[in-house]
Design a protein around this motif. Structure first.
Motif, short mmCIF file in Angstrom:
data_model
loop_
_atom_site.label_atom_id
_atom_site.label_comp_id
_atom_site.label_asym_id
_atom_site.label_seq_id
_atom_site.Cartn_x
_atom_site.Cartn_y
_atom_site.Cartn_z
N GLY A 316 18.29 -31.66 10.83
CA GLY A 316 18.24 -30.70 11.77
C GLY A 316 19.13 -29.78 11.95
N ARG A 317 20.19 -29.68 10.88
CA ARG A 317 20.98 -28.58 10.66
C ARG A 317 20.44 -27.07 10.86
NH1 ARG A 317 22.56 -33.04 8.32
NH2 ARG A 317 24.83 -33.82 8.16
N LEU A 318 21.17 -26.30 11.08
CA LEU A 318 20.60 -24.83 11.46
C LEU A 318 20.08 -24.40 10.18
CD1 LEU A 318 20.19 -22.81 13.59
CD2 LEU A 318 22.39 -21.57 12.95
N SER A 319 18.80 -23.81 10.20
CA SER A 319 18.30 -23.07 9.49
C SER A 319 16.88 -22.39 9.80
CB SER A 319 17.50 -23.85 8.21
OG SER A 319 16.86 -23.31 7.23
N GLY A 320 16.82 -21.05 9.77
CA GLY A 320 15.75 -20.24 10.43
C GLY A 320 14.46 -20.23 9.54
N PRO A 321 13.34 -19.54 9.89
CA PRO A 321 12.21 -19.55 8.94
C PRO A 321 12.48 -18.56 7.84
CG PRO A 321 11.97 -18.39 11.04
CD PRO A 321 13.06 -19.13 11.37
N ASN A 322 13.56 -17.94 7.51
CA ASN A 322 14.00 -17.08 6.53
C ASN A 322 15.02 -17.54 5.64
OD1 ASN A 322 13.62 -14.45 5.01
ND2 ASN A 322 15.95 -14.21 5.74
N ASP A 323 15.20 -18.88 5.88
CA ASP A 323 16.45 -19.47 5.31
C ASP A 323 16.10 -20.55 4.27
OD1 ASP A 323 18.02 -17.85 6.90
OD2 ASP A 323 18.13 -19.55 8.62
N HIS A 324 14.87 -20.49 3.80
CA HIS A 324 14.53 -21.55 2.53
C HIS A 324 15.29 -22.84 2.81
CE1 HIS A 324 12.26 -21.48 -0.92
NE2 HIS A 324 12.57 -20.10 -1.29
N ALA A 325 15.24 -23.55 3.62
CA ALA A 325 15.97 -24.90 3.76
C ALA A 325 15.01 -26.02 3.36
CB ALA A 325 16.70 -25.19 5.04
N LEU A 326 13.60 -25.69 3.28
CA LEU A 326 12.88 -26.85 3.02
C LEU A 326 12.16 -26.43 1.78
CD1 LEU A 326 12.72 -27.03 5.98
CD2 LEU A 326 10.58 -27.61 6.23
N VAL A 340 9.01 -34.76 -3.62
CA VAL A 340 8.82 -34.66 -2.01
C VAL A 340 8.44 -33.11 -1.88
CG1 VAL A 340 9.93 -35.09 0.00
CG2 VAL A 340 10.14 -36.63 -1.93
N ARG A 341 7.29 -32.89 -1.10
CA ARG A 341 7.03 -31.47 -1.00
C ARG A 341 8.02 -31.27 0.61
NH1 ARG A 341 2.15 -28.44 -0.47
NH2 ARG A 341 3.62 -26.95 -0.99
N ASN A 342 8.19 -29.92 0.63
CA ASN A 342 8.82 -29.41 1.64
C ASN A 342 9.78 -30.25 2.43
OD1 ASN A 342 7.07 -27.34 1.53
ND2 ASN A 342 5.42 -28.21 2.94
N ALA A 343 10.76 -30.56 1.35
CA ALA A 343 11.96 -31.79 1.73
C ALA A 343 12.89 -30.76 2.33
CB ALA A 343 12.47 -32.43 0.68
N ALA A 344 13.74 -31.17 3.54
CA ALA A 344 14.69 -30.46 4.27
C ALA A 344 16.03 -30.77 3.08
CB ALA A 344 15.10 -30.91 5.65
N ASN A 345 16.47 -29.56 2.29
CA ASN A 345 17.56 -30.08 1.51
C ASN A 345 18.81 -29.03 1.55
OD1 ASN A 345 16.19 -27.71 0.20
ND2 ASN A 345 16.61 -28.69 -1.50
N SER A 346 18.66 -28.48 2.64
CA SER A 346 19.80 -27.40 3.08
C SER A 346 19.96 -26.93 4.40
CB SER A 346 19.32 -26.16 2.29
OG SER A 346 20.43 -24.98 2.15
N SER A 347 20.65 -25.94 4.70
CA SER A 347 21.15 -25.37 5.92
C SER A 347 21.82 -24.14 5.93
CB SER A 347 22.09 -26.31 7.25
OG SER A 347 23.44 -26.50 6.27
N CYS A 348 22.16 -23.36 6.79
CA CYS A 348 22.90 -22.16 6.87
C CYS A 348 24.36 -22.37 6.11
CB CYS A 348 23.07 -21.55 8.21
SG CYS A 348 21.47 -21.05 9.03
N LEU A 349 24.93 -23.21 6.55
CA LEU A 349 26.38 -23.32 6.03
C LEU A 349 26.66 -24.04 4.71
CD1 LEU A 349 28.88 -24.08 9.28
CD2 LEU A 349 29.34 -22.42 7.20
N PRO A 372 21.27 -28.46 -3.20
CA PRO A 372 21.47 -29.54 -4.27
C PRO A 372 20.68 -29.99 -5.17
CG PRO A 372 21.72 -30.43 -1.91
CD PRO A 372 21.12 -28.96 -1.73
N LEU A 373 21.25 -29.63 -6.37
CA LEU A 373 20.53 -29.74 -7.76
C LEU A 373 21.31 -30.45 -8.90
CD1 LEU A 373 18.93 -26.11 -8.21
CD2 LEU A 373 17.81 -28.07 -7.36
N VAL A 374 20.65 -30.98 -9.98
CA VAL A 374 21.40 -31.74 -10.73
C VAL A 374 20.51 -31.57 -12.05
CG1 VAL A 374 22.32 -33.64 -9.19
CG2 VAL A 374 19.94 -33.95 -10.25
N PRO A 375 21.38 -31.69 -13.10
CA PRO A 375 20.44 -31.79 -14.63
C PRO A 375 19.72 -33.18 -14.63
CG PRO A 375 22.99 -31.32 -14.84
CD PRO A 375 22.65 -31.75 -13.37
#
Length: 452
Positions: A316-326, A340-349, A372-375
């Motif tokens: 539920g951290r802030l992210s708008g429809p232009n922010d690519h958090a899913l 996992v499709r459309n996983a919330a993995n980010s936020s603005c900050l 978050p990405l890993v090799p």
């Protein structure tokens, strides 16, 4: 949804090294792909780049609005309203009276080096090439859309751009604190969607701008410059305010279009309502271990329109429809990869907190990607999990690296120069500069599923 890389693509062919010295103009206004005669007769975009210096600290009414104390979930609404009011007059003119808009005269400035990516009418850049309609199941989006964005910096913020690029735009200065912003620095980013009200009921009545689009996921056309309309969906107002947000030094506020809000004296600006604000990553809240745990460093407006809440970030951290958090992610597990499709993995900050630049390796630039990405694991295929993004397990220590609070002068990775939460600098502008100087596509334009 797979990460798209069109946001970094240069319009047109990269210049060869032999032509660079005389041909590259870091202060080019736009890509020169003009409308056909008779299609559009209005003003064209002019880059504002006479960056000021030595300015005193500005008045910060948003601090006064919360009693000069820290921002909290209880007072964030008042803070965001004061921030919105502070830029209202200029933003109303920009949006509704473009013929009278003069950015330099009003004290607003733009990034250099992006002329090849800017369309000529409003200077818009492709934000996200394709936002899938599966992200908005509750609000009736019937087709994917493309976003177009434009960023303006106030006088205080523009001083930092001048420190970086002003001496010699072909040799940016990044060391010695040059990337750090002064208190009261404001960035405003406008985001338009190609989805109109017929395609997405949430955009009924939205303010539109004509622009020369090279990508439109709604109509399905790409690369051929065409005069079409974009619809104002989101405005981000970001302010450097270490007094109100001492953990990170920044407050991110997001406004979104609300068709149900009646316009007043400021027209469309009245219809841009708060989605929320974020001033920290809530590192003490592991939203995988404790889903639904309350956040103390994000405020989401309970009256925000439904569509805008469909793309909130991790926990539920802030992210708008232009922010690519899913995004579509792939996580390695004992029984194989979990997709996992459309996983919330980010936020603005958390995204902007990855802003950094490795001056010793400018061809890579950012040592860690913006989410978050890993090799792949040892022995796995080099691009295992593709086209999904290879992510660490949500809530793991590696995942949580992105959800820490850091001062703007502390890089995410040792050996890099911190970008003070300015992701445009490290993810878009510096790569464009590097491409112009080398004639080679930057690594950030050709990432694999692990962000490499």
């Amino acid at each position: 949804m797979l990460i798209r890389h069109a946001c970094l693509c240069l319009a047109g062919t990269l210049l060869t090294l032999s032509a660079l010295a005389g041909a590259v103009n870091p202060y080019a206004d736009h890509n020169g792909k003009l409308p056909a005669p008779g299609e559009y007769n209005g003003p064209l975009f002019r880059l504002s780049y006479n960056y000021p210096s030595g300015l005193p600290a500005p008045y910060m009414g948003w601090r006064t609005a919360i009693g000069n104390g820290p921002i909290t979930t209880a007072n964030a609404a008042a803070y965001v309203q004061a921030l919105k009011d502070a830029v209202a007059r200029d933003m109303h003119t920009l949006l509704a009276d473009y013929g009278d808009w003069n950015a330099a005269r009003r004290g607003w400035y733009n990034d250099p080096w992006l002329g090849a990516q800017r369309e000529p009418i409003h200077g818009m850049l492709v934000g996200i090439e394709k936002v899938d309609n599966s992200l908005f199941p509750k609000s009736g989006l019937t087709k994917p859309f493309t976003t177009y964005v434009i960023t303006y910096y106030n006088r205080t913020a523009a001083q930092t751009i001048g420190k970086i690029w002003g001496r010699d735009p072909k040799a940016p200065v990044l060391a010695g604190g040059a990337t750090q912003y002064a208190e009261g620095a404001i960035t405003v980013k406008l985001a338009f969607t190609t989805a109109d009200g017929a395609t997405w009921p949430a955009m009924e009545g939205a303010h539109s701008w004509p622009m020369m689009m090279t990508a439109n996921a709604t109509t399905g056309h790409f690369d051929r410059p065409t005069l079409e309309k974009g619809y104002l969906m989101q405005v981000d107002i970001v302010v450097k305010d270490s007094q109100s947000a001492p953990q990170t030094g920044w407050v991110f506020a997001t406004l979104v279009y609300d068709r149900d809000t009646r316009p007043g004296s400021q027209g469309i600006w009245d219809q841009m309502v708060p989605l929320g604000a974020q001033w920290g990553n809530d590192p003490q809240v592991n939203s995988a271990a404790a889903p639904g745990a309350p956040l103390q460093e994000t405020w989401v407006n309970p009256q925000a329109p439904l569509y805008a809440t469909e793309t909130l970030g991790w926990g539920g951290r802030l992210s708008g429809p232009n922010d690519h958090a899913l995004n579509d992610i792939s996580v390695a597990g004992e029984g194989g990869r979990v997709l996992v499709r459309n996983a919330a993995n980010s936020s603005c900050l958390s995204c902007h907190g990855a802003s950094q630049w490795n001056a010793a390796n400018p061809g890579q630039g950012m040592a860690s990607f913006m989410m978050p990405l890993v090799p792949p694991a040892p022995g796995a295929a080099p691009n295992a999990g593709a086209p999904y993004m290879n992510a660490p397990a949500p809530g793991s220590s590696e995942w949580l690296r992105w959800f820490q609070n850091r001062a703007g002068d502390v890089p995410m990775d040792a050996g890099s120069i911190a970008g003070d939460y300015d992701l445009a600098l490290t993810f878009r502008v510096l790569p464009a500069w590097h491409e112009a100087m080398t004639g080679k596509a930057h690594a950030l334009r050709k990432l694999d599923a692990a962000g490499r």
